[in-house]
Scaffold this motif. Structure first.
Motif, PDB file in Angstrom:
ATOM      1  N   THR A  46       7.111  11.246  -7.515  1.00  0.00           N
ATOM      2  CA  THR A  46       7.369  11.306  -5.890  1.00  0.00           C
ATOM      3  C   THR A  46       6.864   9.991  -5.475  1.00  0.00           C
ATOM      4  N   ILE A  47       7.969   9.494  -4.479  1.00  0.00           N
ATOM      5  CA  ILE A  47       7.775   7.972  -4.023  1.00  0.00           C
ATOM      6  C   ILE A  47       7.584   7.872  -2.680  1.00  0.00           C
ATOM      7  N   VAL A  48       6.462   7.543  -2.082  1.00  0.00           N
ATOM      8  CA  VAL A  48       6.532   7.262  -0.544  1.00  0.00           C
ATOM      9  C   VAL A  48       6.158   5.998  -0.069  1.00  0.00           C
ATOM     10  N   GLY A  60       8.348  -3.812  -1.509  1.00  0.00           N
ATOM     11  CA  GLY A  60       8.823  -4.419  -2.744  1.00  0.00           C
ATOM     12  C   GLY A  60       8.108  -4.068  -3.844  1.00  0.00           C
ATOM     13  N   ARG A  61       6.891  -3.685  -3.878  1.00  0.00           N
ATOM     14  CA  ARG A  61       5.926  -3.552  -4.767  1.00  0.00           C
ATOM     15  C   ARG A  61       5.291  -2.064  -4.778  1.00  0.00           C
ATOM     16  N   VAL A  62       4.850  -1.780  -6.112  1.00  0.00           N
ATOM     17  CA  VAL A  62       4.108  -0.426  -6.111  1.00  0.00           C
ATOM     18  C   VAL A  62       2.584  -0.680  -5.925  1.00  0.00           C
ATOM     19  N   VAL A  63       2.018  -0.076  -5.022  1.00  0.00           N
ATOM     20  CA  VAL A  63       0.667  -0.263  -4.595  1.00  0.00           C
ATOM     21  C   VAL A  63      -0.165   0.619  -4.887  1.00  0.00           C
ATOM     22  N   LEU A  64       0.332   1.897  -5.353  1.00  0.00           N
ATOM     23  CA  LEU A  64      -0.412   3.073  -5.852  1.00  0.00           C
ATOM     24  C   LEU A  64       0.401   3.950  -6.874  1.00  0.00           C
ATOM     25  N   PHE A  94      -3.449   4.121   0.259  1.00  0.00           N
ATOM     26  CA  PHE A  94      -2.388   3.249   0.707  1.00  0.00           C
ATOM     27  C   PHE A  94      -2.974   1.861   1.250  1.00  0.00           C
ATOM     28  N   LYS A  95      -3.698   2.144   2.321  1.00  0.00           N
ATOM     29  CA  LYS A  95      -4.296   1.143   2.870  1.00  0.00           C
ATOM     30  C   LYS A  95      -5.169   0.015   1.852  1.00  0.00           C
ATOM     31  N   ALA A  96      -5.837   0.551   1.018  1.00  0.00           N
ATOM     32  CA  ALA A  96      -6.625  -0.109   0.091  1.00  0.00           C
ATOM     33  C   ALA A  96      -5.713  -1.101  -0.892  1.00  0.00           C
ATOM     34  N   GLY A  97      -4.482  -0.235  -1.216  1.00  0.00           N
ATOM     35  CA  GLY A  97      -3.616  -1.121  -1.944  1.00  0.00           C
ATOM     36  C   GLY A  97      -2.541  -2.218  -1.288  1.00  0.00           C
TER      37      GLY A  97
END
Length: 267
Positions: free
Chosen positions: A36-38, A227-231, A250-253
């Motif tokens: 899943t992607i958010v 445009g990046r995967v942060v988690l 999410f906030k951390a990444g």
């Protein structure tokens, strides 16, 4: 099953409208993964799906599907191995054609024989279509000669899901495929998605704005930003996460909070 090797895409380069839509996205999916992607609007989720499906070629990096390099493979050829659903129920079907004709087109899209035509579907194939339609539990098996344009949004989306998986694809892309439906219909289509993906063990990627669904569905969750995967989280670590935990991660990444009115934290 899917490998993205640092893919990047910039639209309108060198102009005032330059937009870095994907930035070094590296990702690897094993066969049967359900991801899943958010992410907020403009995070690159749909752009990522367009890159995988072949709507455009990436500027950098490589895309491999089941070991094959498809980086420069045309979209129509990728469609034989990649199924896709969109948010709009009107996409993915031909409204003036019958339910049976739409299913025949979907069934034969993977045919390697250039002499395969939907008008030549056999009696056994038509019965196969009817049997698969019956699994939707919407009575569509008794309406196979009716134009798809007469169906409701939920019925069309369920039909599109069936069409995308009639011949199980190597990869299934679900781009907010329940977002335009009312809550009860959305839940039904989501249930059908779970059943069909599990039945055929289809490698799946699903964009959603529902944070609860993002944690409950599948075995892995990605969060994107700029445009990046942060988690990228899965397994035991994902099982114990709450929606609040996910927002903190999410906030951390990303270095900022997820600020999107369309995000549904608890519905």
């Amino acid at each position: 099953m899917l490998e993205l090797a640092c893919i990047s895409k910039t639209f309108n380069p060198g102009t005032v409208n330059e937009k870095k839509a994907l930035s070094g996205v590296a990702l690897r999916l094993e066969k049967g993964d359900f991801v899943t992607i958010v992410g907020s609007n403009g995070a690159g989720k749909s752009t990522l799906f367009n890159a995988i499906a072949g709507a455009f070629y990436v500027d950098e990096g490589a895309i491999r599907l089941a070991g094959e390099d498809i980086t420069f493979k045309p979209e129509y050829k990728r469609s034989r191995e990649i199924g896709r659903l969109f948010q709009d129920p009107m996409r993915g079907t031909a409204p003036h054609m019958t339910i049976e004709e739409n299913l025949a087109l979907a069934y034969l899209r993977t045919a390697k024989n250039q002499n395969a035509f939907f008008s030549r579907t056999s009696k056994a194939e038509k019965q196969f279509f009817r049997d698969r339609l019956a699994l939707l539990d919407m009575g569509l098996e008794d309406r196979m000669k009716q134009p798809v344009g007469l169906l409701s949004g939920g019925q069309r989306q369920a039909l599109t899901l069936l069409m995308a998986t009639l011949v199980p694809p190597k990869l299934l892309l679900l781009d907010e495929h329940t977002a335009a439906l009312d809550p009860s219909t959305a839940e039904k289509v989501l249930g059908l998605t779970r059943e069909i993906v599990a039945e055929h063990h289809i490698t799946t990627m699903m964009v959603t704005h529902n944070m609860k669904n993002a944690l409950e569905l599948g075995n892995r969750t990605l969060m994107m930003d700029s445009g990046r995967v942060v988690l990228d989280i899965g397994g035991e670590e994902r099982k114990g996460l709450t929606v609040e935990d996910l927002l903190k991660r999410f906030k951390a990444g990303a270095g900022r909070e997820l600020d999107n009115d369309r995000i549904l934290p608890s519905e």
